[in-house]
Design an enzyme around this catalytic site. Structure first.
Site, PDB file in Angstrom:
ATOM      1  CG  HIS A   1      -4.612   2.294  -1.967  1.00 20.02           C
ATOM      2  ND1 HIS A   1      -4.458   2.773  -0.818  1.00 20.02           N
ATOM      3  CD2 HIS A   1      -5.672   2.238  -2.380  1.00 20.02           C
ATOM      4  CE1 HIS A   1      -5.653   3.330  -0.387  1.00 20.02           C
ATOM      5  NE2 HIS A   1      -6.456   2.977  -1.812  1.00 20.02           N
TER       6      HIS A   1
ATOM      7  CG  ASP B   1      -2.146   0.592   0.685  1.00 18.76           C
ATOM      8  OD1 ASP B   1      -2.415   1.862   0.493  1.00 18.76           O
ATOM      9  OD2 ASP B   1      -3.193   0.049   1.175  1.00 18.76           O
TER      10      ASP B   1
ATOM     11  CD  GLU C   1     -10.000   4.268  -1.282  1.00 18.28           C
ATOM     12  OE1 GLU C   1     -10.924   4.673  -0.480  1.00 18.28           O
ATOM     13  OE2 GLU C   1      -8.635   3.703  -0.908  1.00 18.28           O
TER      14      GLU C   1
ATOM     15  CD1 TRP D   1     -14.055  -1.730  -2.699  1.00 13.44           C
ATOM     16  CD2 TRP D   1     -14.470  -0.170  -0.873  1.00 13.44           C
ATOM     17  NE1 TRP D   1     -13.592  -0.693  -3.015  1.00 13.44           N
ATOM     18  CE2 TRP D   1     -13.788   0.460  -1.931  1.00 13.44           C
ATOM     19  CE3 TRP D   1     -14.662   0.435   0.255  1.00 13.44           C
ATOM     20  CZ2 TRP D   1     -13.308   1.606  -1.895  1.00 13.44           C
ATOM     21  CZ3 TRP D   1     -14.311   1.681   0.300  1.00 13.44           C
ATOM     22  CH2 TRP D   1     -13.496   2.250  -0.978  1.00 13.44           C
TER      23      TRP D   1
HETATM   24  C1  TNX Z   1     -10.929   2.035   2.042  1.00 12.03           C
HETATM   25  S1  TNX Z   1     -11.782  -0.650   0.984  1.00 12.03           S
HETATM   26  C2  TNX Z   1      -9.874   1.297   1.467  1.00 12.03           C
HETATM   27  C3  TNX Z   1      -8.578   1.349   2.371  1.00 12.03           C
HETATM   28  C4  TNX Z   1      -8.691   1.676   3.728  1.00 12.03           C
HETATM   29  C5  TNX Z   1     -10.150   1.535   4.160  1.00 12.03           C
HETATM   30  C6  TNX Z   1     -10.674   2.029   5.429  1.00 12.03           C
HETATM   31  C7  TNX Z   1     -10.781  -0.315   0.136  1.00 12.03           C
HETATM   32  C8  TNX Z   1     -10.844  -1.326  -1.095  1.00 12.03           C
HETATM   33  N1  TNX Z   1      -9.859   0.612   0.287  1.00 12.03           N
HETATM   34  O1  TNX Z   1      -7.652   1.763   1.636  1.00 12.03           O
HETATM   35  O2  TNX Z   1      -7.828   1.126   4.616  1.00 12.03           O
HETATM   36  O3  TNX Z   1     -10.990   2.220   3.196  1.00 12.03           O
HETATM   37  O4  TNX Z   1     -11.713   1.501   5.895  1.00 12.03           O
END
Ligand code: TNX
Length: 536
Positions: free
Chosen positions: A261, A188, A325, A398
């Site tokens: 990430h 990450d 993201e 998610w």
């Molecule tokens: C979103 S869930 C993210 C993570 C964070 C998390 C915190 C996801 C695919 N990405 O990078 O740690 O929220 O809840």
């Protein structure tokens, strides 16, 4: 004046109730089995009791001896030659793979499984019965099989690191709840935790950060000034953990985040970014704009080289490629990305199907094809739907369940891990009292337990839901003790949804949890008190 009498009478009830129950003895197993039929008498477990095992079942037998060692020392297993008695393990090809049937009579305990995993789950149930009944196990017949093939939990070892021993304890906990997948989040923005021989810079430079944010990422800009790391797993350690998991019938799915990430990797190898400027290993939490370049061929070479080592370490059919993201601001300005977009003829088609999102789909697709050549398949976060996905990709939902529902409606497999029910980094009570800092949200035990993972899906679409998973991000979790308290007891609620979806037994969940809690205590696993205190 009546108080002492009242208290005495209550105490008497506590003593009498177990006897009252034992007339129609109840087996308090969690997750709830398919069926339990009580019969007469008890099997007496003594240190002289031995396991007799058919070929191929030494591993579950040895695990059981270890698991119950503190309660009762059992003799070393022998092969199934003796005609009767003891705990007898065998395979039954009529049973589905993870199913088992356990028959307990005064003379013997017989467990047949559809595979060694099925036998292992039967033994996990027996272990719960030993905790509950000690050496007098009530006679019965249990039939059992899981509803979902994929029963996962996720572990973030990037934001905070957990040692090899701690990962193994985490696996022990999953196994006791009959889970069969660990989704291991290894890379990450804040660190790179897996040794890749081809790029030693990754663990030399990206496995540590200068400092860490104090407080919540939306409210704080204060850092602790304490270097964190170097923390990573060597390939040898990874092989050891993969083996340990396999002995507990858990497949580890590694996650290598791409193209987002990835700021830690960009720190170690600046040529992975669009601008090639030096960035730090991130010390903040959230979504970083620094992502791998989607245009340069060197990014693809890097990813293929990394994945070549990853698939050598992890036998899992599925590899998680992240994909969540991914801000596109760097790509919008990048000559390489824009050249690739032109070359591929990508155009903005809608608000989500932008040319840049389609470039991410191109990257995902290339990596998917590369992995397919090696017999592997991809799982990606639901963000990968934005620019379109191949029908072979499995989507991990998610951002609510909508991504999973969309995937299922379009014939893609989905794993449901919606935030509102499955984010175990969220607060466990509404008041948040005594919980310490968490990312936000509210996911109580009851909420997890009441979740309908099929909501919004027709009967034809439901089979596309491959399984369910909880996600445990570790931004605000600095110790293994805290990690366990975020996992337990919520994992038990999830385990029943995963295993016994439509035969959940809310009438007995409290009493069953009280029993399971005894197992937690015995194993020395930490758990949150809220559910047991009646706090939601
Ligand atoms: C979103 S869930 C993210 C993570 C964070 C998390 C915190 C996801 C695919 N990405 O990078 O740690 O929220 O809840």
């Amino acid at each position: 004046m009546f108080r002492p009498l009242l208290r005495w009478m209550t105490a008497l009830w506590v003593v009498l109730i177990p006897y009252a129950v034992s007339a129609t003895e109840q087996l308090l197993l969690l997750p709830q089995p398919t069926s339990i039929t009580m019969t007469e008498g008890h099997f007496h477990l003594t240190p002289a009791t031995r396991l007799y095992v058919a070929d191929g079942l030494w591993n579950p037998a040895e695990r059981f001896v270890e698991d119950v060692a503190e309660m009762i020392p059992l003799k070393a297993p022998r092969s199934l030659t003796r005609r009767e008695g003891g705990i007898r393990l065998s395979l039954d090809s009529h049973l589905s793979e993870e199913a088992y049937r356990m028959e307990i009579t005064p003379q013997a305990i017989t467990i047949a499984g559809g595979s060694p995993a099925g036998v292992y789950y039967g033994l996990q149930s027996l272990r719960q019965l030993v905790v509950q009944h000690r050496n007098a196990i009530p006679c019965c017949t249990i039939e059992d099989c899981p509803n979902f093939a994929y029963r996962g939990a996720h572990m973030d070892v990037v934001r905070h690191f957990f040692t090899v021993e701690e990962v193994k304890r985490y696996l022990d906990i999953l196994a006791a709840h009959k889970l069969n997948r660990l989704h291991w989040h290894l890379t990450d923005d804040q660190g790179w935790r897996i040794e890749i021989k081809r790029y030693p810079e990754l663990t030399e430079r990206a496995s540590k950060r200068n400092e860490t944010l104090i407080g919540h990422c939306l409210r704080s800009t204060t850092y602790d000034g304490i270097p964190y790391g170097p923390y990573f797993y060597t390939q040898e350690e990874i092989r050891d953990i993969v083996r340990y998991a396999a002995e507990r019938y858990i497949t580890i799915i590694p996650e290598i985040e791409m193209p987002s990430h990835a700021q830690a990797a960009l720190h170690a190898l600046p040529w992975l970014g669009c601008e090639e400027q030096q960035v730090e290993v991130w010390t903040h939490w959230g979504v970083s704009p620094e992502v791998m370049c989607g245009g340069k061929e060197t990014t693809y070479e890097f990813l293929e080289n990394v994945l070549t080592e990853v698939i050598d370490l992890f036998p899992s059919e599925y590899i998680h490629i992240g994909g969540d993201e991914c801000p596109k601001e760097r790509w919008e300005e990048c000559e390489h990305c824009q050249a690739r977009i032109r070359e591929l003829g990508l155009k903005d088609e809608s608000e989500t199907r932008t040319a840049e999102n389609q470039l991410q789909s191109y990257l995902t697709g290339r990596i998917e094809r590369f992995l397919a050549k090696h017999g592997r398949r991809i799982i990606g976060w639901d963000d990968i739907l934005a620019g379109g996905v191949s029908p072979e990709a499995t989507v991990m939902s998610w951002q609510g369940s909508k991504g999973g529902i969309y995937a299922a409606k379009h014939g893609n497999h989905a794993i449901m891990a919606p935030m509102d029910y499955c984010y175990f980094d969220f607060y466990q009570t509404k008041s948040q009292e005594g919980e310490g800092l968490a990312i936000g949200g509210w996911v109580s035990f009851e909420k997890v337990y009441g979740w309908n993972p099929y909501e919004g899906l027709t009967a034809e679409e439901q089979p596309y839901i491959y399984g369910l998973q909880c996600n445990l991000w570790s931004e605000y979790i600095t110790s293994f003790d805290h990690l366990q308290r975020m996992l337990l007891p919520r994992l038990a609620a999830l385990a029943e949804v995963q295993w016994a979806t439509d035969r959940r037994n809310p009438a007995t969940i409290r009493t069953r949890m009280e029993q399971l809690r005894r197992l937690y205590e015995q194993c020395g696993w930490s758990y949150a008190p809220y559910y047991f205190e009646g706090r939601k």
